[in-house]
Design an enzyme around this catalytic site. Sequence first.
Site, PDB file in Angstrom:
ATOM      1  CG  ASN A   1       4.887   5.087  -6.518  1.00  4.15           C
ATOM      2  OD1 ASN A   1       5.753   4.774  -5.696  1.00  4.15           O
ATOM      3  ND2 ASN A   1       4.372   4.224  -7.377  1.00  4.15           N
TER       4      ASN A   1
ATOM      5  NE  ARG B   1       2.670   1.297  -4.862  1.00  8.11           N
ATOM      6  CZ  ARG B   1       2.690   0.631  -6.001  1.00  8.11           C
ATOM      7  NH1 ARG B   1       2.913   1.252  -7.114  1.00  8.11           N
ATOM      8  NH2 ARG B   1       2.488  -0.668  -6.013  1.00  8.11           N
TER       9      ARG B   1
ATOM     10  CG  HIS C   1       2.056  -6.021  -6.747  1.00 12.28           C
ATOM     11  ND1 HIS C   1       2.695  -7.169  -7.124  1.00 12.28           N
ATOM     12  CD2 HIS C   1       2.838  -5.001  -7.151  1.00 12.28           C
ATOM     13  CE1 HIS C   1       3.831  -6.858  -7.736  1.00 12.28           C
ATOM     14  NE2 HIS C   1       3.934  -5.541  -7.760  1.00 12.28           N
TER      15      HIS C   1
ATOM     16  CG  LEU D   1       1.287 -11.606 -14.681  1.00 13.04           C
ATOM     17  CD1 LEU D   1       1.083 -12.536 -15.870  1.00 13.04           C
ATOM     18  CD2 LEU D   1       1.957 -12.347 -13.525  1.00 13.04           C
TER      19      LEU D   1
ATOM     20  CG  ASN E   1      10.240  -4.271 -14.211  1.00 12.20           C
ATOM     21  OD1 ASN E   1      10.817  -5.331 -14.501  1.00 12.20           O
ATOM     22  ND2 ASN E   1      10.783  -3.086 -14.373  1.00 12.20           N
ATOM     23  N   GLY E   2       7.521  -5.922 -11.427  1.00 14.63           N
ATOM     24  CA  GLY E   2       7.252  -6.682 -10.203  1.00 14.63           C
ATOM     25  C   GLY E   2       6.039  -7.543 -10.507  1.00 14.63           C
TER      26      GLY E   2
ATOM     27  NE  ARG F   1      11.454  -6.734  -7.452  1.00 14.30           N
ATOM     28  CZ  ARG F   1      10.259  -6.170  -7.229  1.00 14.30           C
ATOM     29  NH1 ARG F   1       9.542  -6.534  -6.187  1.00 14.30           N
ATOM     30  NH2 ARG F   1       9.787  -5.251  -8.039  1.00 14.30           N
TER      31      ARG F   1
ATOM     32  CG  MET G   1       7.148 -10.598 -21.436  1.00 12.60           C
ATOM     33  SD  MET G   1       8.018 -12.188 -21.279  1.00 12.60           S
ATOM     34  CE  MET G   1       7.692 -12.615 -19.569  1.00 12.60           C
TER      35      MET G   1
ATOM     36  N   GLY H   1       1.892  -4.617 -16.723  1.00  6.39           N
ATOM     37  CA  GLY H   1       2.404  -4.404 -18.083  1.00  6.39           C
ATOM     38  C   GLY H   1       2.413  -5.673 -18.925  1.00  6.39           C
ATOM     39  CB  ILE H   2       3.786  -9.086 -18.407  1.00  3.62           C
ATOM     40  CG1 ILE H   2       5.218  -8.526 -18.338  1.00  3.62           C
ATOM     41  CG2 ILE H   2       3.754 -10.426 -19.125  1.00  3.62           C
ATOM     42  CD1 ILE H   2       6.191  -9.369 -17.512  1.00  3.62           C
TER      43      ILE H   2
ATOM     44  CD  GLU I   1      -2.621  -3.414 -17.523  1.00  5.94           C
ATOM     45  OE1 GLU I   1      -2.327  -2.427 -18.215  1.00  5.94           O
ATOM     46  OE2 GLU I   1      -2.644  -3.383 -16.275  1.00  5.94           O
ATOM     47  CG  ASN I   2       0.518  -4.099 -22.730  1.00  3.23           C
ATOM     48  OD1 ASN I   2      -0.388  -3.563 -23.342  1.00  3.23           O
ATOM     49  ND2 ASN I   2       1.071  -3.573 -21.651  1.00  3.23           N
TER      50      ASN I   2
ATOM     51  CD  GLU J   1      -0.073  -0.484  -8.977  1.00  2.00           C
ATOM     52  OE1 GLU J   1       0.398  -0.026 -10.041  1.00  2.00           O
ATOM     53  OE2 GLU J   1       0.499  -1.345  -8.306  1.00  2.00           O
TER      54      GLU J   1
END
Length: 400
Positions: free
Chosen positions: A14, A93, A181, A209, A211-212, A241, A285, A329-330, A332-333, A380
């Site tokens: 990637n 990717r 995505h 959810l 960073n992108g 963004r 976040m 990341g957001i 899931e956490n 991914e």
Amino acid sequence: MTEDWKNRVFLTLNAGSSSLKVALYGAYDDTPIITGQADRIGPEGTLKLKDGEGQPMQVVAGDLTTHDGALGAAIATIRTARPDLRLAAIGHRVVHGGAQYTAPVVLTPEVMEDLGKLSSFAPLHQPHNLAGVRTAMAAFPGVPQVACFDTAFHRGQPFVNDTFAIPYRYYEQGVRRYGFHGLSYDYVTGELQRIAPHLMAGRVVVAHLGNGASMCAIYRGQSVASSMGFSALDGLPMGTRCGQIDPGVLLYMLDQEKLDTAQIRQILYNESGLMGLSGGLSNDMRSLEAADSPEAHRAIDYFVFRIQRELGAMAAVMGGIDALVFCGGIGENSRVVRRRVCERLGWMGIEIDHGLNAQGSQIISSEFARTTVMVVPTHEELVIARAARAVAGVPAKEAA
Ligand code: ADP
């Protein structure tokens, strides 16, 4: 497993503008054998690799000022640690497959030419992705290489979600809402099919959810609406963004502030989203949640508000909702973001169990809630590895 496939491995790549993520998978096991990432490729480049147990590997020194050099150093490290492994195929990717590529494709000179033409649609990503392909082709001549597209998952979406209401010639030129995505949505729908097939037969919204960030409405396994559009700027606000914006704001920046396109691009891609709204406090976040200040609150409030709006719109186009799935990341956490997104959505049958949410359980909805709310960690890279395995012709496990 036959002897033939025991030591054969699949590399996923990637390549971003200044980063390179690599992962190595075996023919059957979905846990990576090695993962790694080169960051800030250039004078201050770094490379870190971890083995299957998550332990840091001793990196072989290399030139981290270029992508070629970083890939070379990663490969040298892997070869030194695991001389027994043989590379069977490489998966890449690639952000944009245009209107044409609706599934992974084996990379040939003709395909590379097609993909190069799409660079104007994704100038910040596509050229880097393709440079990564060229680097890998030069390093491993004769090894099959396959491209996996972030756009492919959405290609069957209805025309009304695929277009903008501007003169139709733009649609014909390829100015469409591609959605992104897609590798993440592909993975999550595959997992849902495995663990809750009755939900996949219905109406699902996946919120990726990270960073992108984006959301996708999935009706009977098919993408029917996506929050990202022509570029990776649209839809939800992200780390830096802007997300959805009235195009009149861009005209204001051009006409009144006399900014040029490079300056506007910088604002929209790098200075907006959580970072912009928090007055430069953070794009992250975790930091915003920890800060607990008015600046952090207004960024999180807007993030949650846009997710809820999108969720309502997506449920509307599907005639209801059976499941909401969080990933990234957001997703899931962050128990805080999940809780806040689900607040006041009882009318949609969404009601979470706060204990389950705090634990980050797979299902976090209350026992009697009409809509299932889930957390499904996304992978991914695994989608790419599976495509590489298919290209190499890995036999089905039973037959092996
Ligand atoms: P990318 O889109 O770059 O792959 P990720 O999916 O890794 O990004 O998501 C990064 C985001 O996830 C950051 O905003 C980070 O703060 C957030 N995040 C990670 N862990 C937590 C956590 N425990 N609580 C809140 N946010 C988190």
